[in-house]
Design an enzyme around this catalytic site. Structure first.
Site: not given
Ligand code: PGA
Length: 253
Positions: A12-13, A101, A170, A214, A235-236
């Protein structure tokens, strides 16, 4: 990984508040039904520290697990303003933690610091999602393989650690950019990571290796055709229950 277990892990960041519990519940409800279809998967949501305890208390069943996104390398308490230790994460109810990360590496986190964090998280019996991946510059100068090899060797001490470690490949240039690697490249990189671990650590316990960067409802189908990929760090798209659920649905379609 020889079995068919697939991981769908949300990162979720810096997102979410108490009302985001509804996202967690929606994902939980879907996964509960989905589980009955016999698919073998592990669903984890790595959320901000402020929400770990709240969410873990609400989620009693073992369908969706809650994790943290980082921890300090000092295992217990200490004079580290703003930091949270692996012990504190564990006590809040986290079962997983993301370490290494690229957003934290970019802030100055070194391989040695990650190594210490992994040790602390291991001591606390947390499952570790260890992120590796090259930057665009490293990719362009043909360093992808040496970068990921050094990231693994620089932070993972012993083969026994692989029982609790999941690797997330990643590529930094893919995170949040909408760009993804080519299938042929990914196959090579995933084989490389698994072979590297097999050889260097002399182990048959090869960890799950996930892809992150992504991942979306649209491109998940492309990834689903790559059997070397054992799951995803999302992520997003994990900040929306609909997108996260659709990613899982589309993966198995
Ligand atoms: P993202 O991020 O899916 O938004 O590209 C992935 C992550 O940072 O773990």
């Amino acid at each position: 990984m020889t079995n068919n277990l697939k991981y769908f892990i949300g990162n979720w960041k810096m997102f979410g508040n108490h009302s985001s519990l509804k996202i967690v519940y929606q994902i939980h409800q879907f996964c509960k039904k989905f589980k009955k279809q016999g698919k073998k998967n592990k669903i984890v949501l790595c959320v901000p520290n402020t929400l770990i305890s709240f969410f873990s208390k609400k989620l009693k069943s073992k369908i969706v697990y809650i994790g943290g996104q980082n921890c300090h390398h000092q295992e217990n308490f200490g004079p580290y303003t703003g930091s949270v230790s692996a012990t504190m994460l564990k006590n809040s109810g986290a079962k997983y933690v993301i370490l290494g990360h690229s957003e934290n590496r970019a802030e100055g986190e070194t391989k040695q610091m990650i190594k210490n964090k992994i040790q602390s998280a291991m001591n606390q019996k947390l499952n570790i999602i260890f992120c590796i991946g090259e930057t665009l510059g490293e990719k362009k100068s043909g360093k992808t393989y040496s970068v990921i090899r050094n990231q693994i060797r620089g932070s993972i001490k012993r083969k026994a650690f692989f029982k609790k470690i999941i690797i997330a490949y990643e590529p930094v240039w893919s995170i949040g950019s909408g760009k993804i690697p080519q299938t042929i490249e990914l196959k090579k990189i995933f084989k490389f990571i698994k072979n590297e671990i097999r050889k260097k650590y002399n182990t048959k316990n090869i960890p799950a290796v996930l892809y992150g960067g992504s991942v979306s409802t649209k491109n998940i189908k492309v990834f689903s055709l790559i059997p070397e990929i054992d799951g995803f760090l999302i992520g997003g798209a994990s900040q929306s229950s609909k997108k996260f659920i659709d990613i899982i649905k589309n993966y198995y379609k």
